[in-house]
Design an enzyme around this catalytic site. Structure first.
Site, mmCIF file in Angstrom:
data_model
loop_
_atom_site.group_PDB
_atom_site.id
_atom_site.type_symbol
_atom_site.label_atom_id
_atom_site.label_comp_id
_atom_site.label_asym_id
_atom_site.label_seq_id
_atom_site.Cartn_x
_atom_site.Cartn_y
_atom_site.Cartn_z
ATOM 1 N N ARG A 192 40.292 -19.361 63.165
ATOM 2 C CA ARG A 192 39.933 -19.884 64.483
ATOM 3 C C ARG A 192 39.924 -21.403 64.407
ATOM 4 O O ARG A 192 39.774 -21.985 63.326
ATOM 5 C CB ARG A 192 38.549 -19.387 64.911
ATOM 6 C CG ARG A 192 38.413 -17.870 64.990
ATOM 7 C CD ARG A 192 36.986 -17.477 65.356
ATOM 8 N NE ARG A 192 36.837 -16.033 65.484
ATOM 9 C CZ ARG A 192 36.488 -15.222 64.489
ATOM 10 N NH1 ARG A 192 36.266 -15.735 63.281
ATOM 11 N NH2 ARG A 192 36.364 -13.923 64.671
ATOM 12 N N ARG A 194 46.419 -17.573 65.844
ATOM 13 C CA ARG A 194 45.668 -16.519 65.132
ATOM 14 C C ARG A 194 46.171 -15.143 65.557
ATOM 15 O O ARG A 194 46.341 -14.250 64.711
ATOM 16 C CB ARG A 194 44.180 -16.675 65.425
ATOM 17 C CG ARG A 194 43.275 -15.611 64.810
ATOM 18 C CD ARG A 194 41.827 -16.009 65.014
ATOM 19 N NE ARG A 194 40.892 -14.897 64.987
ATOM 20 C CZ ARG A 194 40.257 -14.474 63.901
ATOM 21 N NH1 ARG A 194 40.486 -15.056 62.739
ATOM 22 N NH2 ARG A 194 39.390 -13.482 63.962
ATOM 23 N N TYR A 231 46.121 -5.572 68.182
ATOM 24 C CA TYR A 231 47.401 -6.158 67.774
ATOM 25 C C TYR A 231 48.486 -5.110 67.595
ATOM 26 O O TYR A 231 49.669 -5.448 67.581
ATOM 27 C CB TYR A 231 47.220 -6.985 66.498
ATOM 28 C CG TYR A 231 46.280 -8.143 66.712
ATOM 29 C CD1 TYR A 231 46.631 -9.208 67.536
ATOM 30 C CD2 TYR A 231 45.016 -8.166 66.126
ATOM 31 C CE1 TYR A 231 45.764 -10.263 67.769
ATOM 32 C CE2 TYR A 231 44.142 -9.216 66.350
ATOM 33 C CZ TYR A 231 44.521 -10.256 67.175
ATOM 34 O OH TYR A 231 43.671 -11.294 67.409
ATOM 35 N N LYS A 276 32.334 -16.898 63.194
ATOM 36 C CA LYS A 276 31.773 -16.083 64.258
ATOM 37 C C LYS A 276 31.258 -14.783 63.649
ATOM 38 O O LYS A 276 31.971 -14.111 62.926
ATOM 39 C CB LYS A 276 32.858 -15.799 65.305
ATOM 40 C CG LYS A 276 32.386 -15.022 66.520
ATOM 41 C CD LYS A 276 33.534 -14.831 67.491
ATOM 42 C CE LYS A 276 33.091 -14.034 68.708
ATOM 43 N NZ LYS A 276 34.205 -13.823 69.658
ATOM 44 N N HIS A 302 44.350 -20.393 69.787
ATOM 45 C CA HIS A 302 44.047 -19.022 69.385
ATOM 46 C C HIS A 302 45.306 -18.149 69.364
ATOM 47 O O HIS A 302 45.328 -17.105 68.707
ATOM 48 C CB HIS A 302 43.012 -18.416 70.328
ATOM 49 C CG HIS A 302 42.090 -17.441 69.649
ATOM 50 N ND1 HIS A 302 41.231 -17.802 68.634
ATOM 51 C CD2 HIS A 302 41.919 -16.102 69.819
ATOM 52 C CE1 HIS A 302 40.559 -16.745 68.225
ATOM 53 N NE2 HIS A 302 40.957 -15.705 68.911
ATOM 54 N N HIS A 320 37.029 -9.389 61.314
ATOM 55 C CA HIS A 320 36.524 -8.507 62.361
ATOM 56 C C HIS A 320 35.538 -7.510 61.766
ATOM 57 O O HIS A 320 35.799 -6.912 60.718
ATOM 58 C CB HIS A 320 37.674 -7.736 63.027
ATOM 59 C CG HIS A 320 38.555 -8.600 63.874
ATOM 60 N ND1 HIS A 320 39.834 -8.234 64.247
ATOM 61 C CD2 HIS A 320 38.335 -9.821 64.439
ATOM 62 C CE1 HIS A 320 40.351 -9.188 64.999
ATOM 63 N NE2 HIS A 320 39.467 -10.154 65.126
#
Length: 324
Positions: free
Chosen positions: A141, A275, A307, A166, A272, A298
């Site tokens: 990120r 990414r 994705y 995050k 983004h 994640h």
């Protein structure tokens, strides 16, 4: 910053104090204060202690119905109010807030092809190009890229340790071989800048509160410096110290926006997007989804599953009858 111990702390000051004790980021602190202030103004400056679930529900409903905010924005406002009532007022809100919920978007992420990524890079120069290549090559990120510290770059193992991302779960991602010479040159330039700062009586860098307390001299050590420092020193809004922070994310964002316009790639491109492209291209190259999940950081593989919907083959590998 000098605080008068005799003066009672105002409500928003209490929020700031506690968030710093709990090691929330400065950006999160400012966001929570913004929503708490809006909540108070929405109810004609009534003190939150005089209000509760009905007023919170009315505010959140207003955001969804009249301001048309995104679901993530509405949830952000709710988190700020939950923090206020639970930790400051000691009046926890009910688990279920019956507000009108903002609709969650179901947009698929924008993904560039490998050729489009390389074409975009041609319209970036210097540090901006290196940072963009890092976001794409390591799946980082933008905040993770600009906050990267010298000690977390491992050239020997060709890996990067992403700290405090995050979700606050550190992870390891790949350091592309192709950018290592450029990254080494960037770090050398940063080291020279740091030595100049030290010679002038500066050279300290922000450290999370617990680390700053445990290692009081670490803020001036080379390994803790940001790989991508700001061009100028600035005053830390929390401590009042003059420090060299990391480069601002808006610098790269503007550069990517200009490059997207100049490249004439007919897609909506942001930092983004790089990414998103990293994850999609790994899946296209045959890497399993669990590996991609770990590299992206994640928590749930369902987040990574999005994705699979933007792969060239589609999720089911369906071939159109027109192409028979």
């Amino acid at each position: 910053m000098i605080v008068d111990p005799a003066r009672p702390r105002k409500l928003l000051e209490q929020v700031s104090d506690l968030m710093r004790v709990k090691h929330y980021s400065y950006r999160t602190e400012q966001t929570y204060i913004h929503w708490i202030r809006r909540y108070i103004l929405f109810h004609n400056k009534r003190h939150p202690q005089e209000m509760g679930e009905p007023e919170v529900e009315a505010f959140l409903t207003h955001l969804a119905v009249h301001d048309n905010v995104a679901a993530s924005t509405q949830n952000q406002a709710l988190c700020a109010l939950v923090f206020l009532y639970r930790h400051i007022l000691d009046l926890p809100l009910a688990d279920s807030i019956e507000a009108v919920r903002a609709k969650r978007s179901s947009h698929l992420p924008t993904v560039l092809t490998p050729a489009e990524v390389q074409h975009l890079f041609q319209y970036l120069q210097g540090t901006n190009q290196l940072l963009a290549k890092l976001l794409y090559g390591a799946g980082m990120r933008i905040t993770e890229g600009i906050r990267l510290r010298v000690k977390d770059v491992d050239f020997a193992q060709s890996q990067i340790i992403v700290r405090n991302p995050k979700g606050n779960h550190d992870r390891i991602t790949i350091l592309p071989q192709s950018i290592q010479p450029l990254l080494k040159a960037q770090i050398l330039q940063t080291q020279q800048l740091h030595e100049n700062d030290l010679a002038q009586g500066y050279g300290s860098v922000y450290l999370p509160f617990a680390l700053a307390r445990k290692y009081p001299n670490a803020e001036r050590e080379w390994i803790w410096q940001y790989v991508f420092p700001a061009a100028k020193r600035s005053i830390d809004p929390r401590s009042g110290k003059i420090r060299r922070h990391h480069t601002d994310d808006s610098v790269l964002q503007r550069a990517i926006k200009r490059a997207a316009q100049q490249s004439k790639i007919p897609k909506k491109i942001s930092c983004h997007t790089l990414r998103h492209s990293f994850a999609t291209h790994l899946l296209e190259n045959g890497y399993d989804i669990r590996t991609v999940q770990e590299l992206l950081g994640h928590k749930d593989v369902k987040t990574t599953m999005i994705y699979t919907h933007v792969l060239n083959q589609g999720t089911l590998g369906v071939r159109s009858p027109l192409d028979r």
